[in-house]
Scaffold this active site. Structure first.
Site, PDB file in Angstrom:
ATOM      1  CG  HIS A  43     -10.975  51.782  22.148  1.00  0.00           C
ATOM      2  ND1 HIS A  43      -9.971  50.841  22.297  1.00  0.00           N
ATOM      3  CD2 HIS A  43     -10.490  52.926  22.702  1.00  0.00           C
ATOM      4  CE1 HIS A  43      -8.954  51.392  22.934  1.00  0.00           C
ATOM      5  NE2 HIS A  43      -9.234  52.658  23.181  1.00  0.00           N
ATOM      6  CG  HIS A  77      -5.935  57.064  16.923  1.00  0.00           C
ATOM      7  ND1 HIS A  77      -5.870  58.104  17.847  1.00  0.00           N
ATOM      8  CD2 HIS A  77      -5.275  56.022  17.484  1.00  0.00           C
ATOM      9  CE1 HIS A  77      -5.195  57.697  18.908  1.00  0.00           C
ATOM     10  NE2 HIS A  77      -4.828  56.443  18.714  1.00  0.00           N
TER      11      HIS A  77
END
Length: 180
Positions: free
Chosen positions: A43, A125
């Site tokens: 995620h 990220h």
């Protein structure tokens, strides 16, 4: 005393993209790189809330439901290693404004509700490995996957049977730019 829950707002990766990332990771990194993040846990964190009470979680759920943010696309075209935290990641060289705005709004509401927010700049990220404390040979490039973000979610992080698991508690759609 009310129970505390470890929560965060995030963008999930679709199952197809999860599989592509996991396959690429297995092909590009040695097995001893670090502790691989499970496919279901891939995620992009928008705002980490930490251990919070049910009352605070309910307040943040109400706030999240009022946020009007637009859909966006982003290329996962960057890769790196943060030796201090032991994270190997993929991300975006140029994050879309809609992503930065959504994260900023969520982080500021979290801070106003007493959730500590890092002073470090937001760096969107996807963590691939944790505990990667030794030098890591970084592949020269990622496959430049396209992530189409049409919703954001609230997740709970639990630790069960030696594994971290993320459970989606609630999801809110992102709007078409023309609808805002």
């Amino acid at each position: 005393m009310s129970a505390q829950r470890r929560l965060f707002f995030a963008l999930s990766l679709p199952a197809k993209l999860q599989k592509q990332v996991i396959k690429w990771r297995a092909e590009c990194f040695p097995q001893d790189t670090g502790r691989p993040v499970a496919a279901a846990n891939l995620h992009i964190t928008l705002a980490f809330l930490g251990e919070i009470s049910e009352l605070k979680a309910e307040a943040l759920i109400r706030v999240a439901g009022r946020i009007q943010a637009q859909k966006f696309s982003m290329h996962l075209d960057d890769i790196g290693h943060w030796p201090g935290s032991g994270v190997v990641w993929i991300g975006a060289k140029r994050a879309p404004n809609a992503l930065l705005q959504l994260a900023s709004v969520l982080r500021s509401h979290a801070a106003r509700n007493g959730c500590h927010q890092s002073a470090l700049p937001f760096h969107p990220h996807v963590s691939l490995y944790r505990n990667a404390t030794r030098p890591v040979a970084i592949p020269p490039a990622t496959p430049q996957w396209l992530l189409e973000a049409d919703a954001f979610s609230l997740y709970e992080s639990t630790y069960e049977r030696g594994r971290t698991r993320y459970r989606c508690l609630r999801t809110w759609p992102l709007a078409d730019a023309s609808a805002l």
